[in-house]
Design an enzyme around this catalytic site. Structure first.
Site, PDB file in Angstrom:
ATOM      1  CE  LYS A  15      -2.240  -1.155   3.915  1.00 26.92           C
ATOM      2  NZ  LYS A  15      -1.751  -2.172   4.070  1.00 26.92           N
ATOM      3  NE  ARG A  85      -4.595  -0.705  10.154  1.00 34.89           N
ATOM      4  CZ  ARG A  85      -3.529  -0.348   9.296  1.00 34.89           C
ATOM      5  NH1 ARG A  85      -3.325   0.769   8.791  1.00 34.89           N
ATOM      6  NH2 ARG A  85      -2.188  -0.993   9.123  1.00 34.89           N
ATOM      7  NE  ARG A 124       8.784  -2.959   6.367  1.00 33.89           N
ATOM      8  CZ  ARG A 124       6.833  -2.947   6.169  1.00 33.89           C
ATOM      9  NH1 ARG A 124       6.744  -1.556   5.541  1.00 33.89           N
ATOM     10  NH2 ARG A 124       6.513  -3.245   6.805  1.00 33.89           N
ATOM     11  NE  ARG A 130       5.893  -0.667  10.143  1.00 34.74           N
ATOM     12  CZ  ARG A 130       5.301  -0.744   9.137  1.00 34.74           C
ATOM     13  NH1 ARG A 130       5.463  -0.445   7.856  1.00 34.74           N
ATOM     14  NH2 ARG A 130       4.026  -1.135   9.648  1.00 34.74           N
ATOM     15  NE  ARG A 141       1.962  -5.236  11.287  1.00 40.05           N
ATOM     16  CZ  ARG A 141       3.231  -4.564   9.938  1.00 40.05           C
ATOM     17  NH1 ARG A 141       4.433  -5.364  11.171  1.00 40.05           N
ATOM     18  NH2 ARG A 141       3.282  -4.324   9.267  1.00 40.05           N
TER      19      ARG A 141
HETATM   20  P1  AP5 Z   1       4.642  -1.580   1.604  1.00 40.12           P
HETATM   21  O1  AP5 Z   1       4.098  -0.695   0.638  1.00 40.12           O
HETATM   22  O2  AP5 Z   1       5.449  -1.004   2.960  1.00 40.12           O
HETATM   23  O3  AP5 Z   1       3.211  -2.368   2.312  1.00 40.12           O
HETATM   24  P2  AP5 Z   1       2.432  -1.858   3.369  1.00 40.12           P
HETATM   25  O4  AP5 Z   1       0.981  -2.681   3.016  1.00 40.12           O
HETATM   26  O5  AP5 Z   1       2.559  -0.375   3.803  1.00 40.12           O
HETATM   27  O6  AP5 Z   1       2.660  -2.413   4.715  1.00 40.12           O
HETATM   28  P3  AP5 Z   1       2.679  -2.264   5.976  1.00 40.12           P
HETATM   29  O7  AP5 Z   1       3.707  -2.607   6.886  1.00 40.12           O
HETATM   30  O8  AP5 Z   1       3.416  -0.438   5.791  1.00 40.12           O
HETATM   31  O9  AP5 Z   1       1.601  -2.094   6.703  1.00 40.12           O
HETATM   32  P4  AP5 Z   1       0.548  -1.963   7.820  1.00 40.12           P
HETATM   33  O10 AP5 Z   1      -0.837  -1.624   7.275  1.00 40.12           O
HETATM   34  O11 AP5 Z   1       1.148  -2.552   8.735  1.00 40.12           O
HETATM   35  O12 AP5 Z   1       1.870  -0.409   8.308  1.00 40.12           O
HETATM   36  P5  AP5 Z   1       1.029   0.378   8.622  1.00 40.12           P
HETATM   37  O13 AP5 Z   1       2.400   1.811   8.790  1.00 40.12           O
HETATM   38  O14 AP5 Z   1      -0.799   1.131   7.983  1.00 40.12           O
HETATM   39  O15 AP5 Z   1       5.418  -3.401   1.317  1.00 40.12           O
HETATM   40  C1  AP5 Z   1       5.571  -4.096   2.300  1.00 40.12           C
HETATM   41  C2  AP5 Z   1       7.577  -4.100   1.727  1.00 40.12           C
HETATM   42  O16 AP5 Z   1       7.688  -5.159   0.986  1.00 40.12           O
HETATM   43  C3  AP5 Z   1       8.194  -2.799   1.572  1.00 40.12           C
HETATM   44  O17 AP5 Z   1      10.087  -3.514   2.338  1.00 40.12           O
HETATM   45  C4  AP5 Z   1       8.496  -2.774  -0.080  1.00 40.12           C
HETATM   46  O18 AP5 Z   1       9.582  -2.446  -0.414  1.00 40.12           O
HETATM   47  C5  AP5 Z   1       7.886  -4.466   0.011  1.00 40.12           C
HETATM   48  N1  AP5 Z   1       7.226  -4.476  -1.492  1.00 40.12           N
HETATM   49  C6  AP5 Z   1       6.365  -3.642  -1.746  1.00 40.12           C
HETATM   50  N2  AP5 Z   1       5.571  -4.119  -3.177  1.00 40.12           N
HETATM   51  C7  AP5 Z   1       6.386  -5.291  -3.274  1.00 40.12           C
HETATM   52  C8  AP5 Z   1       6.325  -5.749  -4.820  1.00 40.12           C
HETATM   53  N3  AP5 Z   1       5.585  -6.081  -5.588  1.00 40.12           N
HETATM   54  N4  AP5 Z   1       6.723  -7.132  -4.370  1.00 40.12           N
HETATM   55  C9  AP5 Z   1       8.380  -7.054  -3.934  1.00 40.12           C
HETATM   56  N5  AP5 Z   1       8.468  -6.461  -2.656  1.00 40.12           N
HETATM   57  C10 AP5 Z   1       7.468  -5.439  -2.746  1.00 40.12           C
HETATM   58  O19 AP5 Z   1      -0.040   0.424  11.063  1.00 40.12           O
HETATM   59  C11 AP5 Z   1       0.970   0.020  11.331  1.00 40.12           C
HETATM   60  C12 AP5 Z   1       0.847   0.340  12.477  1.00 40.12           C
HETATM   61  O20 AP5 Z   1       0.296   1.401  12.353  1.00 40.12           O
HETATM   62  C13 AP5 Z   1      -0.794  -0.274  12.707  1.00 40.12           C
HETATM   63  O21 AP5 Z   1      -0.179  -1.914  13.422  1.00 40.12           O
HETATM   64  C14 AP5 Z   1      -1.358   0.465  13.518  1.00 40.12           C
HETATM   65  O22 AP5 Z   1      -0.705  -0.076  15.334  1.00 40.12           O
HETATM   66  C15 AP5 Z   1      -1.200   1.491  13.905  1.00 40.12           C
HETATM   67  N6  AP5 Z   1      -1.886   2.268  12.664  1.00 40.12           N
HETATM   68  C16 AP5 Z   1      -2.050   3.165  11.156  1.00 40.12           C
HETATM   69  N7  AP5 Z   1      -3.079   3.259  11.063  1.00 40.12           N
HETATM   70  C17 AP5 Z   1      -4.147   3.061  11.550  1.00 40.12           C
HETATM   71  C18 AP5 Z   1      -5.424   4.064  11.520  1.00 40.12           C
HETATM   72  N8  AP5 Z   1      -6.311   3.785  10.480  1.00 40.12           N
HETATM   73  N9  AP5 Z   1      -6.123   2.736  12.471  1.00 40.12           N
HETATM   74  C19 AP5 Z   1      -5.727   2.580  13.508  1.00 40.12           C
HETATM   75  N10 AP5 Z   1      -4.724   1.607  14.120  1.00 40.12           N
HETATM   76  C20 AP5 Z   1      -3.792   2.173  13.366  1.00 40.12           C
HETATM   77 MG    MG Z   2       2.596   1.117   5.336  1.00 48.61          MG
END
Ligand code: AP5
Ligand code: MG
Length: 184
Positions: A15, A85, A124, A130, A141
């Site tokens: 994402k 979410r 990652r 992270r 998660r």
């Molecule tokens: P990446 O692009 O980082 O994927 P992502 O979907 O953004 O994954 P995240 O780990 O950031 O998702 P998340 O939803 O758990 O975290 P968030 O920060 O939102 O890609 C992942 C990896 O794969 C990278 O290394 C990338 O380089 C690689 N990659 C990408 N595309 C690829 C491809 N095509 N092929 C191979 N490799 C690839 O949330 C974190 C925490 O914050 C949550 O757990 C929660 O505690 C809190 N939080 C955030 N938002 C909310 C909300 N709205 N409500 C409540 N809590 C929240």
């Molecule tokens: Mg992300």
């Protein structure tokens, strides 16, 4: 009239990667709740201190805190990454978009099988360190995603705005599918 795109999908789906590129190429603001929260944690703000243990466990931060952040950061042309979410967040966003006269261009669901999600996140972990990228927290998660966030798929499908995109392949391939699915 404002415009918005939502990126939906499990942790590690890509994402953030795809939302950044789309935002840059279309001149939209990328609004990532995860990035904003991590910035608070890194700066040690009161909000950061409050959310740090929640994020380290892989649980969701309370809806009211998230909605406050969104209201502060909302822009005329915006791409949401990792928000909404929960159903409560989706309903609040609907109201906010209506109030501000913002049109939802689409909800991109990035679909990736679970074993590949875990592989990407653990890779990652080696590169970036992270604090929620470890085997145990990743499982939590994913569980939280299935329980709290996956119901949004049906919610947006029923509104006719859901765009399912295969998230396997190179980032360029996935990006091309997203542009095609959104028709922009
Ligand atoms: P990446 O692009 O980082 O994927 P992502 O979907 O953004 O994954 P995240 O780990 O950031 O998702 P998340 O939803 O758990 O975290 P968030 O920060 O939102 O890609 C992942 C990896 O794969 C990278 O290394 C990338 O380089 C690689 N990659 C990408 N595309 C690829 C491809 N095509 N092929 C191979 N490799 C690839 O949330 C974190 C925490 O914050 C949550 O757990 C929660 O505690 C809190 N939080 C955030 N938002 C909310 C909300 N709205 N409500 C409540 N809590 C929240
Ligand atoms: Mg992300």
């Amino acid at each position: 009239m404002g415009q918005a795109v939502i990126f939906l999908g499990p942790p590690g789906a890509g994402k953030g990667t795809q939302a950044s590129r789309l935002a840059e190429e279309l001149g939209f603001k990328k609004l990532s709740t995860g990035d904003i929260l991590r910035d608070h944690v890194a700066r040690g703000t009161p909000l950061g201190e409050r959310v740090r243990p929640i994020m380290e466990r892989g649980d969701l931060v309370p809806d009211d805190l998230i909605l406050e952040l969104i209201r502060e950061e909302l822009a005329e042309r915006v791409i949401f990454d990792g928000f909404p979410r929960t159903l409560a967040q989706a309903e609040a966003l609907d109201r906010l978009l209506a109030e501000t006269g913002t049109r939802l261009l689409g909800v991109v669901l990035v679909e990736v099988p679970e074993e590949e999600l875990v592989r990407r996140i653990l890779k990652r972990a080696e590169l970036e360190g992270r604090s929620d990228d470890n085997e145990e927290t990743v499982r939590r998660r994913l569980e939280v995603y299935r329980e709290k966030t996956e119901p949004l798929v049906g919610y947006y499908e029923a509104r006719g705005v859901l765009k399912r995109v295969d998230g396997l392949g190179t980032p360029d391939e996935v990006y091309a599918r997203i542009r095609a699915a959104l028709g922009i």
